[in-house]
Design a protein around this motif. Structure first.
Motif, short mmCIF file in Angstrom:
data_model
loop_
_atom_site.label_atom_id
_atom_site.label_comp_id
_atom_site.label_asym_id
_atom_site.label_seq_id
_atom_site.Cartn_x
_atom_site.Cartn_y
_atom_site.Cartn_z
N SER A 63 -85.10 -45.70 -10.82
CA SER A 63 -85.21 -46.61 -9.56
C SER A 63 -85.10 -45.89 -8.24
CB SER A 63 -84.15 -47.81 -9.89
OG SER A 63 -83.01 -47.60 -9.63
N GLN A 64 -85.57 -46.65 -7.52
CA GLN A 64 -85.67 -46.40 -5.98
C GLN A 64 -83.85 -46.57 -5.57
OE1 GLN A 64 -87.94 -48.02 -2.68
NE2 GLN A 64 -89.88 -47.90 -4.17
N GLY A 83 -97.69 -47.62 -3.88
CA GLY A 83 -96.33 -47.19 -3.84
C GLY A 83 -95.66 -46.79 -2.71
N PHE A 108 -92.75 -43.06 -5.67
CA PHE A 108 -92.54 -44.16 -6.60
C PHE A 108 -93.83 -45.11 -6.80
CE2 PHE A 108 -88.82 -43.00 -4.21
CZ PHE A 108 -87.85 -42.96 -5.18
N ASN A 112 -91.47 -49.60 -8.16
CA ASN A 112 -90.22 -49.15 -7.38
C ASN A 112 -89.63 -47.89 -8.50
OD1 ASN A 112 -90.37 -50.50 -5.20
ND2 ASN A 112 -89.34 -52.12 -5.91
N ARG A 113 -90.39 -47.37 -9.45
CA ARG A 113 -89.96 -46.58 -10.12
C ARG A 113 -90.45 -45.22 -9.91
NH1 ARG A 113 -85.33 -47.87 -13.37
NH2 ARG A 113 -85.29 -50.13 -13.69
N LEU A 114 -89.59 -44.11 -10.18
CA LEU A 114 -90.16 -42.63 -9.82
C LEU A 114 -91.24 -42.17 -10.46
CD1 LEU A 114 -89.57 -40.15 -7.96
CD2 LEU A 114 -88.02 -39.51 -10.09
N ARG A 115 -92.52 -41.90 -10.46
CA ARG A 115 -93.57 -41.51 -10.93
C ARG A 115 -93.86 -39.96 -10.69
NH1 ARG A 115 -98.13 -44.83 -7.65
NH2 ARG A 115 -98.10 -43.47 -5.77
#
Length: 267
Positions: A63-64, A83, A108, A112-115
């Motif tokens: 998560s951020q 994003g 992100f 709000n998740r790292l991609r």
């Protein structure tokens, strides 16, 4: 018409073979090998030398909030249509008294998740793997050559297919690289001007980089040795002011239409 150089360190060449060594560049925010005393004070104040030690803890899907707690506030934040993008200045040590100032990018998604997470330059990834993730600082300096090839020499305007003359010139360049390196690792980054939409320019920059990369593969390099990137219009080297998109503006923006090639020896 007004033209302003954004970064005078970029080499604009018509397939010139004059290298720019990474350890000879003056440092602003770009990736370069330098001593601690010479490095940009803002980057030092951002505790960038500590960040490299924490990157191995980052995982896709984080998560951020968790990454912000780990790395702190990024030096640059860009809101995307789907994003957000965070950029960090990271200092990767190369010896006890010098390091490489690198840029590390995190993206992100809307959740709000790292991609994605990636170094701006492949040299930084190599030095990080050698000197940080393995827990030691190497004493051997990595030789890097960087070339900036004008797209107008290789392609027709707004096209990604190599022209006949572009193929001949590029093949001569590729053959010289293959002859001088035993096991090269090559990063090819496409850039465009700002004419047209950002989305179209991003696609064009990737396609052009891919076409250049194909010439290296045809000369015997493996897919694992060639990294392809496209940055679209996001990294101009000149700025031009004009009220309309005409021939003068196209000519002024020519330096921004380029393919940058970074080469280093992996063995």
């Amino acid at each position: 018409m007004f033209k302003k150089l954004r970064n005078p360190l970029v080499v604009l060449a018509v397939l010139s073979l004059s290298p720019v060594w990474a350890d000879s560049l003056a440092v602003e925010h770009d990736d370069a090998i330098t001593s601690v005393t010479q490095f940009d004070q803002q980057l030092l104040d951002a505790n960038s030398q500590d960040l490299a030690m924490y990157l191995s803890s980052i995982r896709l899907g984080d998560s951020q909030k968790s990454i912000d707690a780990l790395l702190g506030t990024p030096y640059s934040v860009e809101h995307l249509t789907d994003g957000i993008r965070w950029d960090y200045n990271v200092s990767v040590p190369t010896s006890s008294s010098s390091f490489v100032g690198c840029q590390y990018r995190l993206e992100f998604g809307e959740d709000n998740r790292l991609r994605s997470a990636d170094w701006r330059k492949s040299l930084c990834d190599l030095l990080y793997q050698q000197n940080v993730s393995q827990g030691s600082v190497g004493s051997k300096k990595q030789k890097v050559e960087t070339f900036s090839l004008l797209s107008d020499v290789l392609f027709s305007f707004n096209q990604y297919q190599l022209s006949a003359s572009g193929i001949r010139s590029l093949d001569n360049f590729v053959e010289s690289v293959v002859a001088r390196y035993q096991s090269p690792v090559i990063t090819i980054t496409g850039h465009t001007d700002s004419i047209g939409s950002a989305e179209a320019n991003l696609r064009l920059s990737k396609w052009r980089a891919r076409e250049v990369g194909k010439r290296f593969l045809e000369k015997g390099l493996l897919n694992s040795q060639v990294l392809i990137k496209g940055l679209g219009e996001s990294s101009p080297v000149v700025e031009c002011e004009s009220e309309k998109e005409d021939k003068a503006l196209i000519e002024c923006l020519a330096p921004n239409r380029r393919v940058e090639i970074e080469i280093y020896e992996a063995s």
